[in-house]
Design an enzyme around this catalytic site. Sequence first.
Site, PDB file in Angstrom:
ATOM      1  N   LYS A 252      45.875  76.367  24.875  1.00 23.77           N
ATOM      2  CA  LYS A 252      45.373  76.461  26.256  1.00 23.77           C
ATOM      3  C   LYS A 252      45.381  77.911  26.733  1.00 23.77           C
ATOM      4  O   LYS A 252      46.372  78.623  26.562  1.00 23.77           O
ATOM      5  CB  LYS A 252      46.255  75.608  27.173  1.00 23.77           C
ATOM      6  CG  LYS A 252      45.853  75.607  28.646  1.00 23.77           C
ATOM      7  CD  LYS A 252      46.758  74.661  29.418  1.00 23.77           C
ATOM      8  CE  LYS A 252      46.390  74.593  30.895  1.00 23.77           C
ATOM      9  NZ  LYS A 252      46.771  75.805  31.623  1.00 23.77           N
ATOM     10  N   HIS A 276      44.107  79.472  33.708  1.00 22.49           N
ATOM     11  CA  HIS A 276      45.320  79.039  34.401  1.00 22.49           C
ATOM     12  C   HIS A 276      45.034  78.754  35.880  1.00 22.49           C
ATOM     13  O   HIS A 276      45.853  79.029  36.754  1.00 22.49           O
ATOM     14  CB  HIS A 276      46.415  80.106  34.270  1.00 22.49           C
ATOM     15  CG  HIS A 276      47.793  79.527  34.148  1.00 22.49           C
ATOM     16  ND1 HIS A 276      48.423  79.337  32.928  1.00 22.49           N
ATOM     17  CD2 HIS A 276      48.682  79.095  35.071  1.00 22.49           C
ATOM     18  CE1 HIS A 276      49.625  78.835  33.126  1.00 22.49           C
ATOM     19  NE2 HIS A 276      49.800  78.677  34.419  1.00 22.49           N
TER      20      HIS A 276
END
Length: 389
Positions: A252, A276
């Site tokens: 991620k 994020h």
Amino acid sequence: MPVITNIGDLKRIYERRVPRMFYDYCESGSWTEQTFRENTSDFDKLRLRQRVAVDMSGRSTASRMIGQEVAMPVALAPVGLTGMQHADGEIKAAKAAKAFGVPFTLSTMSINSIEDVAEATDAPFWFQLYTMKDDDYIKRLIQRAKDANCSALVITLDLQILGQRHKDLKNGLSAPPKLTAKTIANLATKWTWGIQMLQAKRREFGNIVGHVHGISDASSLGAWTAEQFDLTLDWTKIAKLKELWGGKVILKGILDAEDAKMALKVGADAIIVSNHGGRQLDGAVSSISALPAILEAVGDQVEVHLDSGIRSGQDVLKAVAMGATGTYIGRAFIYGLGAMGQKGVTSALEVIHKELDTTMALCGETKVTDLGRHNLLIPEDFSGRWQKT
């Protein structure tokens, strides 16, 4: 019971019911919040192609993410402090996700621990890992996730150093909240939240407190976390973490095509195009505008998912039509959780599903897996016209 027709309805209730510091923690980005804003506004640049006179019966939003069947290509993203948005927040969100048929991802910085969530649900969930300097703790944390039968490890790559989030600093964000005059004044208006939190299973970081030597309460936790994020994280360490886990790994925080290629080299099962939620590098491109170049770089050699900016089923459709295999909602489900607990998370999922299904039909498709760029009108300069470096 209020009538909920969109995610914005849940957000308004959420803002009324949750203490300001936790609302601000969710609803903010770093520095000027440019990237935070563009994560959502860039979706508006993509237009939909309406089609008519198409048989719309027998529609299906069912899909697969890393081989797992999902009711729609949406997972609940890992969100720190979820258990401060609503008592036992991670447990409630996991239950709602399981009932709906979508994956739930537990954050390292959760309030409810891995064991709490595993005990409360009978569906395997995904665990998100922040890499830290304490190797022994990380090894034990990974083993705890294995013991809980977590079905995927999501390794976050974009938080080796914490982006400055002005509101969190000004609010003195902590779990549980520090009782300053400002905080007490705000909490006095949030009685329902407070009463529920008094009955919560935990009010501190359940994956850390009691699992790290010398960390027994919030007073010692702050200093530990401030110096624990691993500045030396590199692709060699990521490969070792993947080997240590031994199962499905999702990476991620990919925003650059070159990083996507490196993720492919270390054998990731999926990558998440994510900034994020605009909470790290302000001034970075939005996730949806970064998606095309990353898809071009890795093709179909690895699943490409998208996180950051999704607030509707139309956003999900646009991301999937652009080529993403799956998407993640963070703030959207937190709005629901803070507004109405588990029912609110379910409501958020229902809203997104209905919007996805209806939009898919009006675009002339009956299966979400048939969506493609042919369903969109994409501006020629959508991903930006940047000078070559």
